[in-house]
Design a protein around this motif. Sequence first.
Motif, PDB file in Angstrom:
ATOM      1  N   SER A 104      44.426  10.456 -37.148  1.00 51.62           N
ATOM      2  CA  SER A 104      44.056  12.241 -37.194  1.00 51.62           C
ATOM      3  C   SER A 104      43.435  12.750 -38.320  1.00 51.62           C
ATOM      4  N   PHE A 105      42.933  11.679 -39.558  1.00 54.23           N
ATOM      5  CA  PHE A 105      42.548  11.897 -40.626  1.00 54.23           C
ATOM      6  C   PHE A 105      40.968  12.214 -40.277  1.00 54.23           C
ATOM      7  N   TYR A 142      47.524  11.742 -32.233  1.00 58.26           N
ATOM      8  CA  TYR A 142      47.252  12.991 -31.574  1.00 58.26           C
ATOM      9  C   TYR A 142      47.361  14.225 -32.149  1.00 58.26           C
ATOM     10  N   ALA A 143      47.882  14.241 -33.560  1.00 59.53           N
ATOM     11  CA  ALA A 143      48.036  15.322 -34.306  1.00 59.53           C
ATOM     12  C   ALA A 143      46.733  16.220 -34.420  1.00 59.53           C
ATOM     13  N   THR A 178      49.623  12.655 -41.412  1.00 60.16           N
ATOM     14  CA  THR A 178      48.846  12.327 -40.006  1.00 60.16           C
ATOM     15  C   THR A 178      47.572  12.516 -40.362  1.00 60.16           C
ATOM     16  N   GLY A 179      47.277  13.806 -41.224  1.00 57.25           N
ATOM     17  CA  GLY A 179      45.832  14.286 -41.305  1.00 57.25           C
ATOM     18  C   GLY A 179      45.536  15.668 -40.569  1.00 57.25           C
ATOM     19  N   GLY A 180      46.796  15.749 -39.680  1.00 56.50           N
ATOM     20  CA  GLY A 180      46.504  16.851 -38.699  1.00 56.50           C
ATOM     21  C   GLY A 180      46.359  18.188 -39.325  1.00 56.50           C
ATOM     22  N   THR A 181      47.043  18.441 -40.537  1.00 60.04           N
ATOM     23  CA  THR A 181      47.079  19.917 -41.118  1.00 60.04           C
ATOM     24  C   THR A 181      45.827  20.055 -41.980  1.00 60.04           C
ATOM     25  N   SER A 182      45.140  19.070 -42.542  1.00 62.99           N
ATOM     26  CA  SER A 182      43.829  19.314 -43.121  1.00 62.99           C
ATOM     27  C   SER A 182      42.847  19.169 -42.319  1.00 62.99           C
ATOM     28  N   ALA A 183      43.045  18.606 -40.987  1.00 64.28           N
ATOM     29  CA  ALA A 183      41.938  18.755 -39.904  1.00 64.28           C
ATOM     30  C   ALA A 183      41.843  20.301 -39.407  1.00 64.28           C
ATOM     31  N   THR A 184      43.088  20.734 -39.327  1.00 61.86           N
ATOM     32  CA  THR A 184      43.209  22.179 -38.752  1.00 61.86           C
ATOM     33  C   THR A 184      42.557  23.301 -39.445  1.00 61.86           C
ATOM     34  N   PHE A 185      43.051  23.139 -40.836  1.00 63.34           N
ATOM     35  CA  PHE A 185      42.462  24.020 -41.686  1.00 63.34           C
ATOM     36  C   PHE A 185      40.885  23.682 -41.651  1.00 63.34           C
ATOM     37  N   GLY A 186      40.568  22.596 -41.986  1.00 64.79           N
ATOM     38  CA  GLY A 186      39.157  22.099 -42.076  1.00 64.79           C
ATOM     39  C   GLY A 186      38.372  22.816 -41.074  1.00 64.79           C
ATOM     40  N   ARG A 187      38.746  22.640 -39.757  1.00 68.59           N
ATOM     41  CA  ARG A 187      38.049  22.955 -38.627  1.00 68.59           C
ATOM     42  C   ARG A 187      38.040  24.546 -38.526  1.00 68.59           C
ATOM     43  N   TYR A 188      39.127  25.043 -38.835  1.00 66.88           N
ATOM     44  CA  TYR A 188      39.160  26.716 -38.628  1.00 66.88           C
ATOM     45  C   TYR A 188      38.464  27.347 -39.616  1.00 66.88           C
TER      46      TYR A 188
END
Length: 360
Positions: A253-254, A155-156, A193-203
């Motif tokens: 979450s990656f 869920y991250a 989890t991959g959550g941080t890179s997903a957040t930056f990449g999407r933003y």
Amino acid sequence: MSRLHSRSWVREAVRIIEADANRSADTHLHVFPLPADWNIDLYLKDESVHPTGSLKHRLARSLFLYGLVNGQIGQDTVLVEASSGSTAVSEAYFARMLGLRFITVVPRSTSPEKIALIEFYGGECHYVDRAPDMYPEAERLASECNGHYLDQFTYAERATDWRGNNNIAESVYAQMQSERHPVPTWIVVGAGTGGTSATFGRYVRYKRHTTKIAVVDPENSSFYGAWETGALDYATGMPSRIEGIGRPRVEPSFVPGVIDEMLQVPDAGSLAAIRLLRERTGHWAGGSTGTNLFGAFTLISRMLAEGQAGSVVTLLCDGGERYANTYYNDEWLAQKSIDIEPYREMYQEFLVSGKFAPSL
Ligand SMILES: Cc1ncc(COP(=O)(O)O)c(C=O)c1O
């Protein structure tokens, strides 16, 4: 879990978590000193100053709010997670704040320091012999006690608001506004989890920034192989030696689609870099910050070679005090046959000449 939880309890729980966020200041953005004539600036977003000491404070808050607004967490819900690390420490903090029982499934090999930190915030540790058994055991435990499995790895990427809402990316861009290169050329992060890179990449895509996202991967991790081959079932089955990042399998979450480049980083390089960080800035960080710095130096040396000016932002993910007996202990390094000396010399050379080409 069919029974509806009391709406007034959920309203109060959300208020309590939002109040915690309101009492917390934003995390700093530190400068890592580079020669001024390079016309390249390097920044570290210091997530170790969160109340629970790591970037996982943000994720834990998002997972709790996500569970509350989905009707999955109520006044007598037992919360379960599969984490021996920073996430469990932060989740224990929020569970205690809401008066809820929190159990985290951890490998028996987890460091006493980590166990003590989880228990300090009122968390309970449930042990498994092998790391891969953490996930099924957490699921079993949650269904056995009619609890809720917070499940950071799944869920991250869903629980974190990638559009903004003071997520880590929005905070970085706000803090870069007055810098000479306000829009970073690169943002460099690791993946657990991959959550941080997903957040930056999407933003950065949502805000239409030109910034590129680089994800660094430690030894034995599955993410690089998956990103390079496109095979999301890529698995090494091997644990990472750098706490918090690198996984034996690719986690749900990656999000490879938001990653512009991935870099493999030797563990000795990561652990040499955090010593350099302490010498040059006084900041004391965990291993995953060293992995980030290795990636940042690699990209900065490339920018220099191409005559490109700009800025690079990376993360100081958690504090070094948690690793005094491991990464900062020369005997521990020797036992693990990790020789950081060659990389320490390379970093000295890099900070003078800008040349950094470690043979990987
Ligand atoms: C110390 C540390 N660094 C980096 C990360 C990676 O963050 P993410 O899980 O968002 O990929 C983690 C994740 O657990 C961590 O604990």
